[in-house]
Design an enzyme around this catalytic site. Sequence first.
Site, PDB file in Angstrom:
ATOM      1  CG  ASN A 227      -1.841  -1.155   1.272  1.00 45.14           C
ATOM      2  OD1 ASN A 227      -2.461  -1.468   0.278  1.00 45.14           O
ATOM      3  ND2 ASN A 227      -1.949  -1.805   2.423  1.00 45.14           N
TER       4      ASN A 227
ATOM      5  CG  HIS B 171       4.825  -1.827   4.812  1.00 47.05           C
ATOM      6  ND1 HIS B 171       4.737  -0.473   4.994  1.00 47.05           N
ATOM      7  CD2 HIS B 171       3.545  -2.287   4.867  1.00 47.05           C
ATOM      8  CE1 HIS B 171       3.473  -0.125   5.150  1.00 47.05           C
ATOM      9  NE2 HIS B 171       2.718  -1.210   5.063  1.00 47.05           N
TER      10      HIS B 171
HETATM   11  P1  AMP Z   1      -0.333  -0.412   5.666  1.00 45.21           P
HETATM   12  O1  AMP Z   1      -1.763  -0.016   5.687  1.00 45.21           O
HETATM   13  O2  AMP Z   1       0.046  -1.119   4.379  1.00 45.21           O
HETATM   14  O3  AMP Z   1       0.585   0.737   6.001  1.00 45.21           O
HETATM   15  O4  AMP Z   1      -0.177  -1.539   6.776  1.00 45.21           O
HETATM   16  C1  AMP Z   1       0.484  -1.358   7.987  1.00 45.21           C
HETATM   17  C2  AMP Z   1       0.417  -2.666   8.723  1.00 45.21           C
HETATM   18  O5  AMP Z   1       1.289  -2.608   9.809  1.00 45.21           O
HETATM   19  C3  AMP Z   1      -0.965  -3.033   9.254  1.00 45.21           C
HETATM   20  O6  AMP Z   1      -1.365  -4.290   8.692  1.00 45.21           O
HETATM   21  C4  AMP Z   1      -0.743  -3.125  10.776  1.00 45.21           C
HETATM   22  O7  AMP Z   1      -1.489  -4.166  11.380  1.00 45.21           O
HETATM   23  C5  AMP Z   1       0.755  -3.375  10.850  1.00 45.21           C
HETATM   24  N1  AMP Z   1       1.398  -2.958  12.086  1.00 45.21           N
HETATM   25  C6  AMP Z   1       1.293  -1.759  12.704  1.00 45.21           C
HETATM   26  N2  AMP Z   1       2.066  -1.718  13.806  1.00 45.21           N
HETATM   27  C7  AMP Z   1       2.677  -2.934  13.882  1.00 45.21           C
HETATM   28  C8  AMP Z   1       3.609  -3.521  14.775  1.00 45.21           C
HETATM   29  N3  AMP Z   1       4.076  -2.856  15.852  1.00 45.21           N
HETATM   30  N4  AMP Z   1       4.034  -4.779  14.543  1.00 45.21           N
HETATM   31  C9  AMP Z   1       3.568  -5.469  13.483  1.00 45.21           C
HETATM   32  N5  AMP Z   1       2.706  -4.972  12.585  1.00 45.21           N
HETATM   33  C10 AMP Z   1       2.254  -3.714  12.784  1.00 45.21           C
END
Ligand code: AMP
Length: 123
Positions: free
Chosen positions: A92, A105
């Site tokens: 995303n 990511h």
């Molecule tokens: P995005 O919307 O592609 O930016 O996704 C960010 C992702 O990061 C989401 O699926 C969250 O659940 C995940 N996320 C946020 N904080 C953490 C964390 N501390 N450890 C692991 N995953 C996380």
Amino acid sequence: MSSYDPNNVFARILRGELPCRKVYEDEWALAFHDINPQAPVHVLVIPKGPYVSMVDFAARATDAEIAGFFRAVGKTASLLGLDAEGYRFLANCGANAHQEVPHFHVHVFGGRKLGRMLPRAEG
Ligand code: AMP
């Protein structure tokens, strides 16, 4: 595109300030389980450098960083045992894609049938 925020949550994980459930790590990338999984397997792979998005990564990362990162995505899917049944990876980027964490990511999903590529538009 906004500039890189060194205090975003993934930068803090990379610095060891926050914990993660690590799946794979090498010189170029870190892979760890998503804290809010959307599938039986939901892992995030992040480059170690400070990049906000795919555009930023493609523009500023070295060839070695780019190759190392995408090799790490493949190694992660392989380590998770996803290759035989299939998996999805996606990134995303920006507001329309609902990017929450401003460190580039890739999500790796697997462990069940994942359906069509995109849900219906939310309007
Ligand atoms: P995005 O919307 O592609 O930016 O996704 C960010 C992702 O990061 C989401 O699926 C969250 O659940 C995940 N996320 C946020 N904080 C953490 C964390 N501390 N450890 C692991 N995953 C996380």
